[in-house]
Design a protein around this motif. Structure first.
Motif, PDB file in Angstrom:
ATOM      1  N   ALA A 218      36.465 -20.919  46.685  1.00 43.37           N
ATOM      2  CA  ALA A 218      35.459 -21.578  45.846  1.00 43.37           C
ATOM      3  C   ALA A 218      34.680 -22.615  46.648  1.00 43.37           C
ATOM      4  N   TRP A 219      35.337 -23.302  47.572  1.00 43.44           N
ATOM      5  CA  TRP A 219      34.644 -24.283  48.407  1.00 43.44           C
ATOM      6  C   TRP A 219      33.577 -23.593  49.264  1.00 43.44           C
ATOM      7  N   VAL A 220      33.972 -22.507  49.895  1.00 42.21           N
ATOM      8  CA  VAL A 220      33.035 -21.765  50.747  1.00 42.21           C
ATOM      9  C   VAL A 220      31.879 -21.227  49.906  1.00 42.21           C
ATOM     10  N   THR A 221      32.204 -20.703  48.726  1.00 40.68           N
ATOM     11  CA  THR A 221      31.179 -20.163  47.836  1.00 40.68           C
ATOM     12  C   THR A 221      30.201 -21.248  47.403  1.00 40.68           C
ATOM     13  N   PHE A 223      29.350 -23.968  49.033  1.00 39.82           N
ATOM     14  CA  PHE A 223      28.489 -24.299  50.172  1.00 39.82           C
ATOM     15  C   PHE A 223      27.388 -23.254  50.342  1.00 39.82           C
ATOM     16  N   CYS A 224      27.756 -21.988  50.224  1.00 39.77           N
ATOM     17  CA  CYS A 224      26.767 -20.902  50.344  1.00 39.77           C
ATOM     18  C   CYS A 224      25.758 -20.948  49.195  1.00 39.77           C
ATOM     19  N   ALA A 225      26.228 -21.327  48.002  1.00 36.77           N
ATOM     20  CA  ALA A 225      25.333 -21.432  46.845  1.00 36.77           C
ATOM     21  C   ALA A 225      24.277 -22.506  47.073  1.00 36.77           C
ATOM     22  N   LEU A 226      24.665 -23.611  47.707  1.00 37.81           N
ATOM     23  CA  LEU A 226      23.719 -24.681  48.004  1.00 37.81           C
ATOM     24  C   LEU A 226      22.619 -24.175  48.939  1.00 37.81           C
ATOM     25  N   ILE A 227      23.004 -23.405  49.934  1.00 37.37           N
ATOM     26  CA  ILE A 227      22.019 -22.826  50.857  1.00 37.37           C
ATOM     27  C   ILE A 227      21.074 -21.893  50.109  1.00 37.37           C
ATOM     28  N   LEU A 228      21.626 -21.065  49.218  1.00 41.76           N
ATOM     29  CA  LEU A 228      20.816 -20.123  48.447  1.00 41.76           C
ATOM     30  C   LEU A 228      19.828 -20.856  47.543  1.00 41.76           C
ATOM     31  N   LEU A 229      20.260 -21.958  46.935  1.00 45.18           N
ATOM     32  CA  LEU A 229      19.363 -22.760  46.098  1.00 45.18           C
ATOM     33  C   LEU A 229      18.168 -23.265  46.903  1.00 45.18           C
ATOM     34  N   VAL A 230      18.438 -23.754  48.099  1.00 44.73           N
ATOM     35  CA  VAL A 230      17.374 -24.285  48.956  1.00 44.73           C
ATOM     36  C   VAL A 230      16.400 -23.174  49.343  1.00 44.73           C
ATOM     37  N   LEU A 231      16.915 -21.962  49.566  1.00 41.82           N
ATOM     38  CA  LEU A 231      16.052 -20.834  49.925  1.00 41.82           C
ATOM     39  C   LEU A 231      15.179 -20.395  48.757  1.00 41.82           C
ATOM     40  N   ILE A 232      15.738 -20.448  47.546  1.00 43.96           N
ATOM     41  CA  ILE A 232      14.991 -19.996  46.362  1.00 43.96           C
ATOM     42  C   ILE A 232      13.914 -21.001  45.966  1.00 43.96           C
ATOM     43  N   MET A 233      14.227 -22.284  46.059  1.00 44.10           N
ATOM     44  CA  MET A 233      13.281 -23.316  45.629  1.00 44.10           C
ATOM     45  C   MET A 233      13.008 -24.294  46.779  1.00 44.10           C
ATOM     46  N   PRO A 234      12.465 -23.826  47.895  1.00 47.04           N
ATOM     47  CA  PRO A 234      12.350 -24.692  49.079  1.00 47.04           C
ATOM     48  C   PRO A 234      11.436 -25.894  48.879  1.00 47.04           C
ATOM     49  N   LYS A 235      10.208 -25.666  48.415  1.00 51.98           N
ATOM     50  CA  LYS A 235       9.237 -26.763  48.320  1.00 51.98           C
ATOM     51  C   LYS A 235       9.668 -27.780  47.279  1.00 51.98           C
ATOM     52  N   ARG A 236      10.024 -27.286  46.075  1.00 52.83           N
ATOM     53  CA  ARG A 236      10.422 -28.200  45.008  1.00 52.83           C
ATOM     54  C   ARG A 236      11.691 -28.969  45.372  1.00 52.83           C
ATOM     55  N   PHE A 237      12.625 -28.276  46.027  1.00 52.51           N
ATOM     56  CA  PHE A 237      13.895 -28.920  46.362  1.00 52.51           C
ATOM     57  C   PHE A 237      13.696 -30.027  47.391  1.00 52.51           C
ATOM     58  N   PHE A 238      13.000 -29.714  48.471  1.00 52.78           N
ATOM     59  CA  PHE A 238      12.863 -30.684  49.554  1.00 52.78           C
ATOM     60  C   PHE A 238      11.935 -31.840  49.199  1.00 52.78           C
ATOM     61  N   SER A 239      10.927 -31.578  48.353  1.00 49.30           N
ATOM     62  CA  SER A 239      10.004 -32.655  47.987  1.00 49.30           C
ATOM     63  C   SER A 239      10.720 -33.767  47.223  1.00 49.30           C
ATOM     64  N   ASN A 240      11.723 -33.411  46.427  1.00 53.29           N
ATOM     65  CA  ASN A 240      12.494 -34.423  45.703  1.00 53.29           C
ATOM     66  C   ASN A 240      13.703 -34.912  46.486  1.00 53.29           C
ATOM     67  N   PHE A 241      14.232 -34.052  47.346  1.00 51.94           N
ATOM     68  CA  PHE A 241      15.433 -34.425  48.093  1.00 51.94           C
ATOM     69  C   PHE A 241      15.187 -35.621  49.013  1.00 51.94           C
ATOM     70  N   GLY A 423      24.294 -19.376  40.132  1.00 53.29           N
ATOM     71  CA  GLY A 423      25.619 -19.498  39.519  1.00 53.29           C
ATOM     72  C   GLY A 423      26.264 -18.145  39.280  1.00 53.29           C
ATOM     73  N   SER A 424      25.454 -17.168  38.888  1.00 49.81           N
ATOM     74  CA  SER A 424      25.978 -15.810  38.661  1.00 49.81           C
ATOM     75  C   SER A 424      26.382 -15.148  39.970  1.00 49.81           C
ATOM     76  N   VAL A 425      25.625 -15.424  41.028  1.00 43.64           N
ATOM     77  CA  VAL A 425      25.998 -14.889  42.350  1.00 43.64           C
ATOM     78  C   VAL A 425      27.361 -15.444  42.773  1.00 43.64           C
ATOM     79  N   THR A 426      27.583 -16.749  42.554  1.00 45.78           N
ATOM     80  CA  THR A 426      28.885 -17.324  42.907  1.00 45.78           C
ATOM     81  C   THR A 426      30.007 -16.664  42.110  1.00 45.78           C
ATOM     82  N   TYR A 427      29.711 -16.371  40.837  1.00 44.47           N
ATOM     83  CA  TYR A 427      30.703 -15.712  39.981  1.00 44.47           C
ATOM     84  C   TYR A 427      31.045 -14.330  40.530  1.00 44.47           C
TER      85      TYR A 427
END
Length: 466
Positions: A218-221, A223-241, A423-427
């Motif tokens: 679950a820990w590894v999953t 971490f990978c989910a966080l990377i996937l989120l950044v790839l899906i929403m790059p501009k919106r994610f980084f502009s607020n991050f 979230g479904s991908v992690t599942y």
């Protein structure tokens, strides 16, 4: 139109969202099992039929045909697989549970609700999730009913947190399913600093609970989910991050997690376990980088004791990896010997001992044991047509989410679609190492939340298009 907030269908969905994550019980009245889902889902189906006929509720125009086709195909294959079943009752119960998930999903997808009602659904589920993670923290602090299984690699931890979901592995899957959406709400959707920090604190509680499950996969999953989120929403994610309150919150969370009990050793153990699964024999154990003589010369007694403890932990991890792979092989042998119909829906446990006696290399000393992989279980029980039609359900589901993500969604719609998708991908990924798709409490949460998300996204794009 006027939406009825006193509709039984609406109220029962609210009850599902609040009660299912918090309560799980199973008892028997004679031969009949009684549990949360066995009570609530039939009540919801009856309320839906009654209120639709009365005109109390109306239906939206979400296309259900693709879902009905794939759900029906797997149902037919599962029923046919019972020709090979040793235990018909186990097969019938498994099929009945599957049908309950399908009915629940189809109802929540098709009923038309207002934006305010969807907000209430989110609040109901969010309140339940908050209680669950707070209980998880208190469970660890006060050493209350902690799960002691799998403590062989934990030197500092009191035990493993499972909160209200019976098992740390199940609990970690619940957390990973919900976490992406909460993170996106904090980082992408909300603009006010107070709301961002509030939702990030909520996210941090989830992360802490995930650590306390001590479920390495679950820990590894996560971490990978966080990377996937950044790839899906790059501009919106980084502009607020890059806002100070967000990256500072991340920094505090990462440092805090790093120094939690057993995180460093458990992480090393997780990486070693994955190397052994995917590259067997190709990875050196961390304790064997230097020779034994070099270690003895350079280390004092305390360091040497710590190194020996590491060696012991890696040996145990290696045995755990071997056992897990052996369990997967057992399911694959069942499938290999019964490629068309499988051994019968719900009959993996019934046939387990037969196969460990037939193939001695599969015996790990148990009369019955989980295969620890939902896809292998489906293939073993329902054969080739079973695994193909079963996976087709999730293909249709993910394609629907992708379509809705790109279909006239505002920021909230994008956040919900991306969060539920990841979230479904992690599942799906965690089902490679556990039978999560056969855990009623988890599956009700998955299909209920997924169905409501699809219905909301459909109505959201209609409002934006209009």
């Amino acid at each position: 139109m006027n939406y009825n907030n006193r509709s039984l269908t609406y109220i029962l969905i609210m009850l599902h969202l609040f009660l299912v994550p918090l309560l799980y019980f199973k008892t028997y009245i004679g031969p009949l099992p009684v549990s949360v889902e066995i009570v609530l889902i039939p009540l919801l189906a009856l309320a839906f039929i009654w209120e639709y006929r009365k005109g109390t509720i109306t239906l939206n125009n979400v296309r259900l045909l693709p879902f009905i086709i794939v759900f029906s195909l797997f149902f037919i294959v599962a029923v046919v697989s019972l020709m090979n079943a040793v235990s018909l009752s186990a097969g019938i119960m498994e099929i009945a549970r599957y049908l309950s998930y399908a009915v629940l999903f189809l109802i929540v997808v098709k009923v038309k609700f207002s934006k305010e009602q969807y907000k209430n659904f989110a609040l109901s589920f969010g309140a339940a999730a908050l209680i669950v993670v707070l209980f998880g923290v208190f469970q660890y602090i006060f050493n209350f009913s902690l799960n002691k299984a799998g403590l062989y690699a934990l030197q500092e931890a009191k035990g493993r947190v499972d909160s209200t979901l019976m098992n740390p592995n199940y609990y970690s899957a619940f957390l990973n399913f919900v976490m992406p959406t909460i993170l996106l709400l904090a980082v992408v959707y909300f603009k006010e600093k107070k709301m961002q920090l509030l939702f990030f604190a909520f996210y941090a509680l989830f992360v802490v609970n995930l650590v306390l499950t001590y479920t390495r996969a679950a820990w590894v999953t996560c971490f990978c989910a966080l990377i996937l989120l950044v790839l899906i929403m790059p501009k919106r994610f980084f502009s607020n991050f890059i806002k100070p309150q967000i990256w500072l919150s991340f920094l505090i969370l990462i440092v805090g997690v790093y120094f939690m009990p057993d995180v460093q050793s458990r992480t090393a153990s997780a990486l070693y376990a994955f190397e052994q699964i995917f590259f067997p024999g190709g990875a050196e154990e961390p304790s064997e980088i230097a020779s034994d003589n070099e270690l003895e010369e350079e280390m004092d007694a305390e360091e040497l004791a710590a190194e020996m403890e590491k060696e012991k932990e890696n040996e145990t991890t290696s045995r755990a990896v071997v056992s897990r792979v052996t369990l997967w092989k057992t399911g694959l042998y069942m499938y290999r010997d019964n490629p068309v119909l499988g051994v019968g829906m719900g009959n993996y446990y019934t046939r387990y001992k037969e196969f460990t006696q037939k193939y001695k290399e599969l015996d790990i000393g148990h009369d019955a044991y989980s295969v620890h992989n939902s896809y292998i279980k489906v293939a073993a029980e329902t054969g080739t047509f079973g695994i193909i039609t079963y996976l087709a359900i999730y293909v249709v589901y993910f394609l629907t989410l992708i379509f809705l993500y790109f279909k006239q969604q505002d920021t909230l719609g994008k956040v919900i679609a991306a969060g539920i998708f990841v979230g479904s991908v992690t599942y799906m990924v965690q089902n490679l190492s556990n039978n999560l798709m056969f855990i009623p409490q988890l599956n009700i949460i998955f299909w209920l939340v997924a169905g409501l998300a699809i219905a909301f996204l459909h109505s959201n794009q209609e409002r934006n298009f209009a």
